[in-house]
Design a protein around this motif. Structure first.
Motif, PDB file in Angstrom:
ATOM      1  N   ALA A 105       0.812  -1.221   0.000  1.00 34.26           N
ATOM      2  CA  ALA A 105       0.000   0.000   0.000  1.00 34.26           C
ATOM      3  C   ALA A 105       0.843   1.268   0.000  1.00 34.26           C
ATOM      4  O   ALA A 105       0.286   2.367   0.101  1.00 34.26           O
ATOM      5  N   ALA A 106       2.160   1.162  -0.111  1.00 33.44           N
ATOM      6  CA  ALA A 106       3.028   2.338  -0.068  1.00 33.44           C
ATOM      7  C   ALA A 106       3.291   2.863  -1.471  1.00 33.44           C
ATOM      8  O   ALA A 106       3.170   2.129  -2.461  1.00 33.44           O
ATOM      9  N   ALA A 107       3.648   4.131  -1.534  1.00 33.44           N
ATOM     10  CA  ALA A 107       4.070   4.700  -2.812  1.00 33.44           C
ATOM     11  C   ALA A 107       5.380   4.038  -3.240  1.00 33.44           C
ATOM     12  O   ALA A 107       6.060   3.385  -2.447  1.00 33.44           O
ATOM     13  N   GLU A 108       5.718   4.213  -4.507  1.00 31.85           N
ATOM     14  CA  GLU A 108       6.934   3.585  -5.025  1.00 31.85           C
ATOM     15  C   GLU A 108       8.150   4.004  -4.215  1.00 31.85           C
ATOM     16  O   GLU A 108       8.283   5.151  -3.811  1.00 31.85           O
ATOM     17  N   ASP A 109       9.030   3.042  -3.963  1.00 31.44           N
ATOM     18  CA  ASP A 109      10.237   3.286  -3.180  1.00 31.44           C
ATOM     19  C   ASP A 109      11.374   2.551  -3.864  1.00 31.44           C
ATOM     20  O   ASP A 109      11.266   1.352  -4.154  1.00 31.44           O
ATOM     21  N   SER A 190      21.837  17.455  17.416  1.00 31.29           N
ATOM     22  CA  SER A 190      21.947  18.594  18.325  1.00 31.29           C
ATOM     23  C   SER A 190      20.693  18.682  19.187  1.00 31.29           C
ATOM     24  O   SER A 190      19.625  18.196  18.817  1.00 31.29           O
ATOM     25  N   GLU A 191      20.835  19.322  20.327  1.00 28.29           N
ATOM     26  CA  GLU A 191      19.697  19.588  21.193  1.00 28.29           C
ATOM     27  C   GLU A 191      19.371  21.078  21.158  1.00 28.29           C
ATOM     28  O   GLU A 191      20.275  21.920  21.193  1.00 28.29           O
ATOM     29  N   LEU A 192      18.079  21.384  21.080  1.00 28.54           N
ATOM     30  CA  LEU A 192      17.615  22.757  21.250  1.00 28.54           C
ATOM     31  C   LEU A 192      17.134  22.873  22.688  1.00 28.54           C
ATOM     32  O   LEU A 192      16.189  22.187  23.093  1.00 28.54           O
ATOM     33  N   CYS A 193      17.773  23.726  23.442  1.00 29.64           N
ATOM     34  CA  CYS A 193      17.491  23.803  24.878  1.00 29.64           C
ATOM     35  C   CYS A 193      16.987  25.191  25.262  1.00 29.64           C
ATOM     36  O   CYS A 193      17.536  26.206  24.837  1.00 29.64           O
ATOM     37  N   ALA A 194      15.936  25.202  26.055  1.00 32.40           N
ATOM     38  CA  ALA A 194      15.433  26.419  26.674  1.00 32.40           C
ATOM     39  C   ALA A 194      14.997  26.047  28.075  1.00 32.40           C
ATOM     40  O   ALA A 194      14.886  24.866  28.409  1.00 32.40           O
ATOM     41  N   ASP A 195      14.750  27.027  28.887  1.00 35.63           N
ATOM     42  CA  ASP A 195      14.378  26.774  30.277  1.00 35.63           C
ATOM     43  C   ASP A 195      13.015  26.088  30.329  1.00 35.63           C
ATOM     44  O   ASP A 195      11.979  26.727  30.167  1.00 35.63           O
ATOM     45  N   GLY A 196      13.034  24.756  30.496  1.00 36.92           N
ATOM     46  CA  GLY A 196      11.786  24.015  30.585  1.00 36.92           C
ATOM     47  C   GLY A 196      11.427  23.234  29.348  1.00 36.92           C
ATOM     48  O   GLY A 196      10.390  22.570  29.313  1.00 36.92           O
ATOM     49  N   CYS A 197      12.250  23.271  28.315  1.00 39.48           N
ATOM     50  CA  CYS A 197      11.938  22.537  27.078  1.00 39.48           C
ATOM     51  C   CYS A 197      13.224  22.176  26.353  1.00 39.48           C
ATOM     52  O   CYS A 197      14.112  23.020  26.194  1.00 39.48           O
ATOM     53  N   THR A 198      13.310  20.932  25.908  1.00 42.17           N
ATOM     54  CA  THR A 198      14.442  20.465  25.113  1.00 42.17           C
ATOM     55  C   THR A 198      13.914  19.648  23.945  1.00 42.17           C
ATOM     56  O   THR A 198      13.091  18.747  24.130  1.00 42.17           O
ATOM     57  N   LEU A 199      14.349  19.969  22.737  1.00 43.46           N
ATOM     58  CA  LEU A 199      13.983  19.217  21.542  1.00 43.46           C
ATOM     59  C   LEU A 199      15.248  18.746  20.847  1.00 43.46           C
ATOM     60  O   LEU A 199      16.265  19.448  20.845  1.00 43.46           O
ATOM     61  N   LEU A 200      15.176  17.559  20.234  1.00 44.58           N
ATOM     62  CA  LEU A 200      16.263  17.112  19.380  1.00 44.58           C
ATOM     63  C   LEU A 200      16.087  17.726  18.000  1.00 44.58           C
ATOM     64  O   LEU A 200      14.984  17.703  17.433  1.00 44.58           O
ATOM     65  N   LEU A 201      17.157  18.282  17.473  1.00 45.47           N
ATOM     66  CA  LEU A 201      17.147  18.827  16.117  1.00 45.47           C
ATOM     67  C   LEU A 201      17.596  17.702  15.187  1.00 45.47           C
ATOM     68  O   LEU A 201      18.787  17.441  15.041  1.00 45.47           O
ATOM     69  N   ASP A 202      16.640  17.023  14.579  1.00 46.23           N
ATOM     70  CA  ASP A 202      16.943  15.794  13.846  1.00 46.23           C
ATOM     71  C   ASP A 202      17.097  16.068  12.359  1.00 46.23           C
ATOM     72  O   ASP A 202      16.119  16.231  11.628  1.00 46.23           O
ATOM     73  N   ASP A 203      18.335  16.088  11.911  1.00 48.24           N
ATOM     74  CA  ASP A 203      18.627  16.307  10.498  1.00 48.24           C
ATOM     75  C   ASP A 203      19.279  15.089   9.853  1.00 48.24           C
ATOM     76  O   ASP A 203      19.810  15.179   8.759  1.00 48.24           O
ATOM     77  N   THR A 204      19.234  13.924  10.523  1.00 51.29           N
ATOM     78  CA  THR A 204      19.921  12.756   9.989  1.00 51.29           C
ATOM     79  C   THR A 204      19.045  11.526   9.845  1.00 51.29           C
ATOM     80  O   THR A 204      19.368  10.643   9.054  1.00 51.29           O
ATOM     81  N   ASP A 205      17.972  11.390  10.582  1.00 47.55           N
ATOM     82  CA  ASP A 205      17.215  10.143  10.561  1.00 47.55           C
ATOM     83  C   ASP A 205      16.610   9.884   9.182  1.00 47.55           C
ATOM     84  O   ASP A 205      16.074  10.787   8.538  1.00 47.55           O
ATOM     85  N   THR A 206      16.684   8.655   8.752  1.00 44.60           N
ATOM     86  CA  THR A 206      16.164   8.258   7.444  1.00 44.60           C
ATOM     87  C   THR A 206      14.690   8.585   7.291  1.00 44.60           C
ATOM     88  O   THR A 206      14.225   8.928   6.198  1.00 44.60           O
ATOM     89  N   TYR A 207      13.931   8.510   8.388  1.00 43.76           N
ATOM     90  CA  TYR A 207      12.471   8.654   8.317  1.00 43.76           C
ATOM     91  C   TYR A 207      11.981   9.984   8.883  1.00 43.76           C
ATOM     92  O   TYR A 207      10.802  10.130   9.173  1.00 43.76           O
ATOM     93  N   ARG A 208      12.860  10.955   8.986  1.00 42.74           N
ATOM     94  CA  ARG A 208      12.498  12.230   9.603  1.00 42.74           C
ATOM     95  C   ARG A 208      11.571  13.051   8.731  1.00 42.74           C
ATOM     96  O   ARG A 208      10.885  13.957   9.226  1.00 42.74           O
ATOM     97  N   ASP A 209      11.538  12.801   7.412  1.00 38.25           N
ATOM     98  CA  ASP A 209      10.704  13.597   6.513  1.00 38.25           C
ATOM     99  C   ASP A 209       9.219  13.338   6.716  1.00 38.25           C
ATOM    100  O   ASP A 209       8.398  13.995   6.094  1.00 38.25           O
ATOM    101  N   LEU A 210       8.882  12.357   7.536  1.00 40.18           N
ATOM    102  CA  LEU A 210       7.524  12.049   7.977  1.00 40.18           C
ATOM    103  C   LEU A 210       6.682  11.334   6.940  1.00 40.18           C
ATOM    104  O   LEU A 210       5.638  10.779   7.274  1.00 40.18           O
ATOM    105  N   ARG A 211       7.132  11.302   5.691  1.00 40.77           N
ATOM    106  CA  ARG A 211       6.327  10.651   4.655  1.00 40.77           C
ATOM    107  C   ARG A 211       7.061   9.546   3.920  1.00 40.77           C
ATOM    108  O   ARG A 211       6.493   8.524   3.608  1.00 40.77           O
ATOM    109  N   LYS A 212       8.316   9.745   3.629  1.00 40.29           N
ATOM    110  CA  LYS A 212       9.075   8.717   2.932  1.00 40.29           C
ATOM    111  C   LYS A 212      10.541   8.857   3.321  1.00 40.29           C
ATOM    112  O   LYS A 212      10.984   9.916   3.766  1.00 40.29           O
ATOM    113  N   PRO A 213      11.330   7.778   3.167  1.00 36.04           N
ATOM    114  CA  PRO A 213      12.742   7.840   3.561  1.00 36.04           C
ATOM    115  C   PRO A 213      13.501   8.907   2.780  1.00 36.04           C
ATOM    116  O   PRO A 213      13.204   9.204   1.622  1.00 36.04           O
ATOM    117  N   ALA A 214      14.494   9.497   3.448  1.00 39.89           N
ATOM    118  CA  ALA A 214      15.333  10.531   2.833  1.00 39.89           C
ATOM    119  C   ALA A 214      16.737  10.424   3.413  1.00 39.89           C
ATOM    120  O   ALA A 214      16.897  10.082   4.589  1.00 39.89           O
TER     121      ALA A 214
END
Length: 592
Positions: A105-109, A190-214
């Motif tokens: 059921a996936a788009a062409e890969d 990298s981590e994005l850090c602020a007082d009370g919140c931390t997010l990972l800045l994900d620029d490497t994961d294969t599936y980070r584009d949310l729709r198809k591998p990149a």
């Protein structure tokens, strides 16, 4: 591959959390409940994937059973860390994408199937590293990159597009393809850090584009993101501390994309990736704050919809009623007008949009400057319009009807709140522009009706009202429907820079024309003249007809109402009459 055993239980939201989510909100306790339910949803998808992959080829990788054993071993050693990894957004995207591939059921890969199924080994390796285990395994290499989810990626030299790399963890440290993580080719998140919140800045994961591998694209501007995130977090905490705490409790990662055109940020999220937001590098911290609110609203509603069904199949594929403005929100194969999109959207997409823009409206309501007033006036009007369209659908379930009713109830008093006159006028122009341009591109009048009306007009008779609005046939826009809205944002937020647009508007705002500048600066006679001349030369595209309608309405000419309400009819009739009808006269007739 036996599952990680845990006592089965049903997930339930407390009445308070349920009511908070119906109203577009949700405190930290509610977000915690959603996160727990998403953990179960995630494991169900992974379980289905593994069941479907039993007979799938493993290629050059170890068996999936080996990967599951390593993952289970890591969880037994460091359960909290491994649970966080399993909840990592890209793990959900991987599981959903790979399951769709296994089920056809996936788009062409172009990737071999084993590269997707074998990503389980990369997840297991990340888990084992987090648990401090010594181990040896192999993970997929895509386009020269070996990725460890939530940790980073190693550039692997070699000519093969699809290959594997050995990962070894020992007392001496971790090595990928024989190289330590201290080498320059290792790109840690990298981590994005602020007082009370931390997010990972994900620029490497294969599936980070949310729709198809990149493939990974290590981002060199982490310092810019950190500065902007710090500004955004201060704004979020200053506008609503409880909402900020809830957002910090739910968002896990931010996927960076390159800077987009000013006032045209790009962002996305996915129901498979609770806790993730993809965003282009913003213009400023305020824009990033608005984007995080927007995408977290999508996150919450997607998780809510994993627990409750908000809409179902249509009984008769007709969601309209007899209300005056139902025609452009009626569906054609389930498609609707979405005031924040250029393309028609299905009911589920429209429901996601109203939920997200309800949050965006609330954010801008607390920002008192000129641009904030414009955004508040714009999105309260557009969200209310879309809520009315959703509310007419016979496909809503009881929870769906309750959600629409509660959002509408909360939004209604906002519609009456005073807004700066200039910002209000700008918002009204942007609203009328977007709605009319959408109709011009996506609605097609009945050809037989067009010929009949054109014949009556040519014989000197009056133009009766068209019978029906035609068929919804998605068109291909030549430019963004927000082009004039972007110019309005320039004029409100940066008047000095806006003055620099006048000589070459298209050089800074994609698709903009000189008559657009005339329109947004109130030089309506000039805009009308340019639009009429272009139509007379046979170049009357939808933007030109709508521009003429906007100019006519501003000048008090009833032609404006006709052209903005029926631009598709005006264009079709003008073509049928071979360009011999005065566009403004057509507009006045259509208004009547």
């Amino acid at each position: 591959m036996p599952p990680m055993r845990q006592a089965a239980r049903q997930h339930a939201l407390s009445p308070r959390s349920f009511d908070e989510l119906l109203g577009g909100g949700g405190g930290l306790a509610t977000v915690d409940a959603l996160r727990v339910s998403e953990r179960s949803w995630r494991l169900l998808v992974v379980r289905a994937l593994l069941d479907s992959a039993v007979s799938a080829p493993t290629g050059p990788l170890p068996s999936l059973a080996d990967g599951w054993r390593l993952l289970s071993r890591a969880r037994a050693t460091a359960e909290p860390a491994v649970e966080r990894l399993l909840a990592y957004p890209t793990v959900g995207v991987w599981a959903a994408h790979t399951l769709r591939r296994l089920r056809g059921a996936a788009a062409e890969d172009d990737a071999p199937l084993w590269a997707d199924t074998g990503h389980l080994h990369a997840i297991a390796a990340s888990a084992a590293i987090l648990a401090g285990l010594e181990f040896r395994t192999e993970i997929p290499v895509r386009h020269g990159w070996a990725v460890l989810p939530a940790l980073g990626a190693m550039r692997v030299t070699g000519s093969a597009q699809w290959t594997v790399a050995e990962v070894v963890a020992s007392a001496e440290g971790v090595r990928i393809a024989g190289r330590p993580l201290t080498e320059p080719d290792w790109h840690a998140l990298s981590e994005l850090c602020a007082d009370g919140c931390t997010l990972l800045l994900d620029d490497t994961d294969t599936y980070r584009d949310l729709r198809k591998p990149a493939p990974p694209q290590p981002f060199a501007r982490a310092a810019d993101w950190q500065r902007l995130f710090g500004e955004a977090w201060e704004i979020l905490r200053g506008t609503d501390t409880e909402e900020a705490r809830a957002l910090a409790g739910g968002l896990v990662s931010l996927v960076p994309r390159p800077r987009a055109e000013r006032f045209r940020p790009h962002s996305a999220s996915s129901g498979d990736a609770f806790g993730a937001a993809l965003a282009s590098l913003p213009d400023d911290g305020e824009q990033l704050a608005s984007t995080l609110v927007h995408e977290f609203q999508h996150n919450k509603l997607s998780a809510f919809m994993h627990l409750f069904t908000l809409y179902g199949d249509s009984v008769d594929n007709d969601d309209s009623d007899d209300s005056d403005d139902s025609d452009d929100s009626d569906d054609n194969d389930g498609l609707y007008y979405a005031p924040w999109r250029d393309d028609p959207r299905p009911l589920g997409g429209l429901l996601q949009g109203v939920y997200a823009f309800f949050g965006v409206t609330g954010f801008w309501r607390r920002r008192g400057h000129a641009l904030g007033q414009f955004e508040f006036a714009l999105w309260r009007a557009q969200t209310a319009y879309a809520l009315r369209a959703v509310g007419r659908s016979d496909r809503l379930t009881e929870p769906g009807r309750r959600l629409v009713a509660e959002l509408s109830r909360r939004l209604e008093p906002w519609l009456e709140e005073p807004v700066d006159a200039r910002a209000h006028a700008a918002a009204e122009l942007a609203v009328a522009d977007h709605r009319a341009t959408w109709r011009a591109y996506h609605l097609r009048p009945d050809p037989q009706e067009v010929r009949a009306l054109a014949a009556a007009w040519a014989d000197g008779g009056p133009l009766r009202s068209p019978a029906g609005d035609g068929t919804l046939t998605p068109g291909t826009p030549a430019r963004g429907f927000d082009t004039r809205a972007v110019l309005l944002r320039w004029s409100l937020a940066d008047p000095a820079a806006f003055d620099g647009l006048r000589s070459d508007p298209g050089g800074m705002v994609g698709g903009a024309r000189p008559e657009d500048i005339a329109l947004v600066t109130g030089r309506t006679a000039e805009a009308s003249s340019v639009c009429r001349a272009r139509i007379g030369r046979g170049g009357g595209d939808p933007e030109t007809w709508v521009g003429l309608g906007l100019a006519a309405r501003a000048e008090g000419d009833p032609a404006g109402d006709g052209l903005l309400a029926h631009p598709h009819w005006a264009m079709a009739l003008h073509t049928a009459l071979r360009g011999q009808a005065d566009p403004l006269r057509l507009g006045r007739a259509l208004a009547g």
